[in-house]
Motif scaffolding. Structure first.
Motif, PDB file in Angstrom:
ATOM      1  N   LYS A 170       0.817  -1.222   0.000  1.00  0.00           N
ATOM      2  CA  LYS A 170       0.000   0.000   0.000  1.00  0.00           C
ATOM      3  C   LYS A 170       0.845   1.263   0.000  1.00  0.00           C
ATOM      4  CE  LYS A 170      -4.410  -1.479   2.078  1.00  0.00           C
ATOM      5  NZ  LYS A 170      -4.242  -2.924   2.178  1.00  0.00           N
ATOM      6  N   ARG A 171       1.857   1.325   0.865  1.00  0.00           N
ATOM      7  CA  ARG A 171       2.679   2.539   0.940  1.00  0.00           C
ATOM      8  C   ARG A 171       3.426   2.775  -0.358  1.00  0.00           C
ATOM      9  NH1 ARG A 171       5.483   2.770   6.858  1.00  0.00           N
ATOM     10  NH2 ARG A 171       6.727   4.297   5.756  1.00  0.00           N
ATOM     11  N   LEU A 172       3.868   1.704  -1.006  1.00  0.00           N
ATOM     12  CA  LEU A 172       4.561   1.840  -2.285  1.00  0.00           C
ATOM     13  C   LEU A 172       3.605   2.373  -3.350  1.00  0.00           C
ATOM     14  CD1 LEU A 172       7.082   1.420  -4.038  1.00  0.00           C
ATOM     15  CD2 LEU A 172       6.320  -0.939  -4.419  1.00  0.00           C
ATOM     16  N   ARG A 173       2.376   1.865  -3.388  1.00  0.00           N
ATOM     17  CA  ARG A 173       1.399   2.317  -4.379  1.00  0.00           C
ATOM     18  C   ARG A 173       1.036   3.787  -4.154  1.00  0.00           C
ATOM     19  NH1 ARG A 173      -1.719  -2.260  -2.849  1.00  0.00           N
ATOM     20  NH2 ARG A 173      -3.534  -0.908  -2.599  1.00  0.00           N
ATOM     21  N   ILE A 174       0.878   4.171  -2.886  1.00  0.00           N
ATOM     22  CA  ILE A 174       0.589   5.578  -2.578  1.00  0.00           C
ATOM     23  C   ILE A 174       1.733   6.459  -3.072  1.00  0.00           C
ATOM     24  CG2 ILE A 174       0.330   7.268  -0.703  1.00  0.00           C
ATOM     25  CD1 ILE A 174      -0.994   4.923   0.913  1.00  0.00           C
ATOM     26  N   TYR A 175       2.943   6.056  -2.757  1.00  0.00           N
ATOM     27  CA  TYR A 175       4.141   6.819  -3.138  1.00  0.00           C
ATOM     28  C   TYR A 175       4.213   7.005  -4.652  1.00  0.00           C
ATOM     29  CZ  TYR A 175       9.154   7.724  -3.833  1.00  0.00           C
ATOM     30  OH  TYR A 175      10.357   8.249  -4.232  1.00  0.00           O
ATOM     31  N   LEU A 176       4.047   5.933  -5.398  1.00  0.00           N
ATOM     32  CA  LEU A 176       4.163   6.004  -6.857  1.00  0.00           C
ATOM     33  C   LEU A 176       3.053   6.861  -7.455  1.00  0.00           C
ATOM     34  CD1 LEU A 176       5.166   2.310  -7.678  1.00  0.00           C
ATOM     35  CD2 LEU A 176       6.651   4.307  -7.468  1.00  0.00           C
ATOM     36  N   ASP A 177       1.836   6.717  -6.944  1.00  0.00           N
ATOM     37  CA  ASP A 177       0.739   7.542  -7.455  1.00  0.00           C
ATOM     38  C   ASP A 177       0.949   9.016  -7.129  1.00  0.00           C
ATOM     39  OD1 ASP A 177      -0.916   5.884  -8.936  1.00  0.00           O
ATOM     40  OD2 ASP A 177      -2.068   5.213  -7.201  1.00  0.00           O
ATOM     41  N   VAL A 178       1.442   9.301  -5.943  1.00  0.00           N
ATOM     42  CA  VAL A 178       1.713  10.692  -5.560  1.00  0.00           C
ATOM     43  C   VAL A 178       2.755  11.305  -6.491  1.00  0.00           C
ATOM     44  CG1 VAL A 178       2.845  12.100  -3.788  1.00  0.00           C
ATOM     45  CG2 VAL A 178       0.997  10.555  -3.146  1.00  0.00           C
ATOM     46  N   LEU A 179       3.791  10.557  -6.820  1.00  0.00           N
ATOM     47  CA  LEU A 179       4.817  11.067  -7.733  1.00  0.00           C
ATOM     48  C   LEU A 179       4.268  11.220  -9.155  1.00  0.00           C
ATOM     49  CD1 LEU A 179       8.071   9.155  -6.703  1.00  0.00           C
ATOM     50  CD2 LEU A 179       7.275  11.384  -5.954  1.00  0.00           C
ATOM     51  N   ARG A 180       3.397  10.311  -9.553  1.00  0.00           N
ATOM     52  CA  ARG A 180       2.831  10.369 -10.900  1.00  0.00           C
ATOM     53  C   ARG A 180       1.940  11.596 -11.096  1.00  0.00           C
ATOM     54  NH1 ARG A 180      -0.864   6.339 -11.616  1.00  0.00           N
ATOM     55  NH2 ARG A 180      -0.852   6.586 -13.879  1.00  0.00           N
ATOM     56  N   LEU A 181       1.385  12.126 -10.017  1.00  0.00           N
ATOM     57  CA  LEU A 181       0.482  13.269 -10.128  1.00  0.00           C
ATOM     58  C   LEU A 181       1.131  14.443 -10.865  1.00  0.00           C
ATOM     59  CD1 LEU A 181      -1.226  13.294  -6.612  1.00  0.00           C
ATOM     60  CD2 LEU A 181      -2.367  12.966  -8.813  1.00  0.00           C
ATOM     61  N   ARG A 182       2.422  14.618 -10.672  1.00  0.00           N
ATOM     62  CA  ARG A 182       3.126  15.750 -11.271  1.00  0.00           C
ATOM     63  C   ARG A 182       3.216  15.630 -12.789  1.00  0.00           C
ATOM     64  NH1 ARG A 182       6.298  18.864  -8.073  1.00  0.00           N
ATOM     65  NH2 ARG A 182       7.957  19.007  -9.646  1.00  0.00           N
ATOM     66  N   ALA A 183       3.138  14.409 -13.300  1.00  0.00           N
ATOM     67  CA  ALA A 183       3.294  14.196 -14.739  1.00  0.00           C
ATOM     68  C   ALA A 183       1.966  14.013 -15.462  1.00  0.00           C
ATOM     69  CB  ALA A 183       4.181  12.975 -14.985  1.00  0.00           C
ATOM     70  N   LEU A 184       0.874  13.820 -14.712  1.00  0.00           N
ATOM     71  CA  LEU A 184      -0.432  13.576 -15.338  1.00  0.00           C
ATOM     72  C   LEU A 184      -0.984  14.853 -15.963  1.00  0.00           C
ATOM     73  CD1 LEU A 184      -2.176  11.328 -12.659  1.00  0.00           C
ATOM     74  CD2 LEU A 184      -1.290  10.601 -14.885  1.00  0.00           C
ATOM     75  N   ARG A 185      -1.728  14.660 -17.039  1.00  0.00           N
ATOM     76  CA  ARG A 185      -2.372  15.796 -17.708  1.00  0.00           C
ATOM     77  C   ARG A 185      -3.880  15.555 -17.742  1.00  0.00           C
ATOM     78  NH1 ARG A 185       1.626  18.808 -20.023  1.00  0.00           N
ATOM     79  NH2 ARG A 185       3.601  17.736 -20.460  1.00  0.00           N
ATOM     80  N   GLY A 186      -4.641  16.594 -17.522  1.00  0.00           N
ATOM     81  CA  GLY A 186      -6.093  16.477 -17.544  1.00  0.00           C
ATOM     82  C   GLY A 186      -6.653  16.339 -16.142  1.00  0.00           C
ATOM     83  N   LYS A 187      -7.641  17.164 -15.820  1.00  0.00           N
ATOM     84  CA  LYS A 187      -8.193  17.185 -14.462  1.00  0.00           C
ATOM     85  C   LYS A 187      -8.845  15.871 -14.074  1.00  0.00           C
ATOM     86  CE  LYS A 187      -8.849  22.176 -14.015  1.00  0.00           C
ATOM     87  NZ  LYS A 187      -9.794  23.274 -13.699  1.00  0.00           N
ATOM     88  N   ALA A 188      -9.476  15.200 -15.033  1.00  0.00           N
ATOM     89  CA  ALA A 188     -10.156  13.939 -14.721  1.00  0.00           C
ATOM     90  C   ALA A 188      -9.149  12.872 -14.312  1.00  0.00           C
ATOM     91  CB  ALA A 188     -10.968  13.466 -15.926  1.00  0.00           C
ATOM     92  N   ALA A 189      -8.032  12.793 -15.050  1.00  0.00           N
ATOM     93  CA  ALA A 189      -7.000  11.796 -14.740  1.00  0.00           C
ATOM     94  C   ALA A 189      -6.369  12.078 -13.382  1.00  0.00           C
ATOM     95  CB  ALA A 189      -5.935  11.784 -15.828  1.00  0.00           C
ATOM     96  N   ILE A 190      -6.123  13.366 -13.104  1.00  0.00           N
ATOM     97  CA  ILE A 190      -5.521  13.751 -11.822  1.00  0.00           C
ATOM     98  C   ILE A 190      -6.479  13.423 -10.677  1.00  0.00           C
ATOM     99  CG2 ILE A 190      -4.775  15.729 -10.427  1.00  0.00           C
ATOM    100  CD1 ILE A 190      -3.733  16.977 -13.054  1.00  0.00           C
ATOM    101  N   ARG A 191      -7.765  13.735 -10.868  1.00  0.00           N
ATOM    102  CA  ARG A 191      -8.743  13.468  -9.818  1.00  0.00           C
ATOM    103  C   ARG A 191      -8.856  11.973  -9.533  1.00  0.00           C
ATOM    104  NH1 ARG A 191     -13.869  12.336  -8.342  1.00  0.00           N
ATOM    105  NH2 ARG A 191     -14.883  13.766  -6.864  1.00  0.00           N
ATOM    106  N   GLU A 192      -8.820  11.168 -10.571  1.00  0.00           N
ATOM    107  CA  GLU A 192      -8.938   9.722 -10.390  1.00  0.00           C
ATOM    108  C   GLU A 192      -7.787   9.167  -9.553  1.00  0.00           C
ATOM    109  OE1 GLU A 192      -9.008   5.636 -13.108  1.00  0.00           O
ATOM    110  OE2 GLU A 192      -9.365   7.590 -14.062  1.00  0.00           O
ATOM    111  N   VAL A 193      -6.571   9.642  -9.845  1.00  0.00           N
ATOM    112  CA  VAL A 193      -5.407   9.160  -9.094  1.00  0.00           C
ATOM    113  C   VAL A 193      -5.424   9.706  -7.671  1.00  0.00           C
ATOM    114  CG1 VAL A 193      -2.883   9.189  -8.965  1.00  0.00           C
ATOM    115  CG2 VAL A 193      -4.005   8.804 -11.166  1.00  0.00           C
ATOM    116  N   MET A 194      -5.843  10.968  -7.489  1.00  0.00           N
ATOM    117  CA  MET A 194      -5.936  11.531  -6.142  1.00  0.00           C
ATOM    118  C   MET A 194      -6.922  10.739  -5.290  1.00  0.00           C
ATOM    119  SD  MET A 194      -5.493  15.679  -6.240  1.00  0.00           S
ATOM    120  CE  MET A 194      -6.935  16.025  -7.223  1.00  0.00           C
ATOM    121  N   LEU A 195      -8.057  10.362  -5.880  1.00  0.00           N
ATOM    122  CA  LEU A 195      -9.040   9.581  -5.136  1.00  0.00           C
ATOM    123  C   LEU A 195      -8.465   8.219  -4.754  1.00  0.00           C
ATOM    124  CD1 LEU A 195     -11.849   9.199  -3.975  1.00  0.00           C
ATOM    125  CD2 LEU A 195     -12.628   8.446  -6.230  1.00  0.00           C
ATOM    126  N   ARG A 196      -7.710   7.627  -5.660  1.00  0.00           N
ATOM    127  CA  ARG A 196      -7.105   6.330  -5.349  1.00  0.00           C
ATOM    128  C   ARG A 196      -6.093   6.465  -4.218  1.00  0.00           C
ATOM    129  NH1 ARG A 196      -4.804   3.011 -10.293  1.00  0.00           N
ATOM    130  NH2 ARG A 196      -3.024   4.418 -10.105  1.00  0.00           N
TER     131      ARG A 196
END
Length: 344
Positions: A170-196
């Motif tokens: 879980k902590r690894l998945r949170i970490y990777l998703d948090v880092l990916r947020l900076r590279a994501l484009r589009g509000k819908a994609a960002i919101r989906e990852v933030m919710l996860r």
């Protein structure tokens, strides 16, 4: 070359410095042919850093000792924060590997598996084989190639990960998703990852280590996301855990207060704020204390709406250090009785 920020460093070491999370990363993201050779129970963290002092502003690293085919070996994780692709990284890695090997002399040298973490948006196209740094290597005669050392580093390109490729603990998945947020484009994609991220954080057991991870993660998000996205993250967190959302806001308020104080100090140093030399330092300190008192009282009133105003008077008697300590304790307080024990 862009300098790293402390939140990146702290988050990386908080996550990858945890043995179970490191095992999860090694098992899920190193090449399967290598994973099969590693004894997962043998993984241990080495405390030394092998970065040169002038490069430690741009990189950070962790070294793991492992057993590979019953022989001592190392997995060396080098984190390169954002910026452009660095074609010189394999030369730098060779220097770090040499430093590690020097400590093994006169024993046989251990195998070292170097892994480069890369967070940038630009596609990494630098050669992973060291020999490719030499001009005309492909056309070079075999007799000359005998004099050229060679090795390959593994590349972990975070921004290229797809949703289904984020896996592990879980902590690894949170970490990777948090880092990916900076590279994501589009509000819908960002919101989906933030919710996860919010959902996975809410599933973490309430242990001391996980609470520390949550705080470091929140600080990272506050420092890197921008106010609008951080607020959205907090609101999404509220849909799965009101307690976590409140803690996020409390940490954010404390960071804003700290930022204001640093700004005041900077202003004084630069001469932006002018005043009498006599008593200026004392006035600044009192101003900081007053700002902390008022912020803490707002946080206390929000958490415990029926709290007596006598607590505010008590806050005025505390030093900056004690106010800071109370701010951190307040995050985990369950009822007014705990506050009373601290202040009365």
């Amino acid at each position: 070359m862009d300098k790293i920020n402390k939140p990146h460093d702290k988050l990386f070491k908080e996550v990858m410095g945890d043995i179970e999370t490191a095992k999860s990363f090694i098992q899920h993201y190193l090449p399967p042919k290598i994973v099969r050779l590693i004894d997962p129970e043998s993984i241990a963290i080495e405390t030394d850093s092998y970065l040169e002092k002038d490069l430690s502003e741009y990189f950070f690293d962790l070294l793991f000792r492992v057993k590979m085919q019953q022989e001592e070996a190392y997995v060396y994780l080098l984190f390169k924060h954002k910026s452009r692709v660095d074609k010189h990284v394999n030369l730098q890695l060779l220097g770090y590997m040499t430093s590690i090997w020097k400590k093994s002399v006169p024993r046989p040298l251990p195998v070292i598996l170097p892994v480069v973490f890369y967070q940038g948006r630009e596609k990494w196209e630098a050669p992973q084989w060291f020999s490719n740094r030499f001009s005309n290597y492909d056309r070079m005669g075999e007799d000359l190639k005998d004099y050229i050392p060679d090795y390959k580093y593994e590349l972990f390109e975070i921004s290229s990960l797809r949703d289904e490729e984020v896996k592990g603990a879980k902590r690894l998945r949170i970490y990777l998703d948090v880092l990916r947020l900076r590279a994501l484009r589009g509000k819908a994609a960002i919101r989906e990852v933030m919710l996860r991220v919010a959902v996975t954080i809410s599933e973490l057991p309430r242990t001391e280590a996980n609470e520390r991870f949550f705080q470091v993660c929140t600080i990272y998000l506050f420092e890197t996301m921008g106010g609008e996205y951080f607020q959205q993250m907090s609101e999404l967190m509220e849909t799965v855990s009101e307690e976590r959302s409140e803690k996020m806001q409390t940490i954010a308020d404390m960071l804003r207060q700290e930022g204001m104080e640093k700004g005041m100090e900077k202003g004084l140093e630069m001469g932006i704020i002018k005043g009498r030399e006599e008593g200026r330092e004392e006035g600044l300190e009192k101003g900081m204390e007053k700002g902390r008192e008022e912020l803490l009282w707002k946080l206390i009133s929000k958490k415990f709406p029926k709290a007596s105003k006598k607590y505010f008077e008590k806050l005025k008697t505390l030093t900056i250090e004690k106010l800071d300590a109370l701010g951190l304790e307040l995050i985990d307080m369950k009822n007014e009785e705990e506050l009373k024990k601290y202040l009365m």
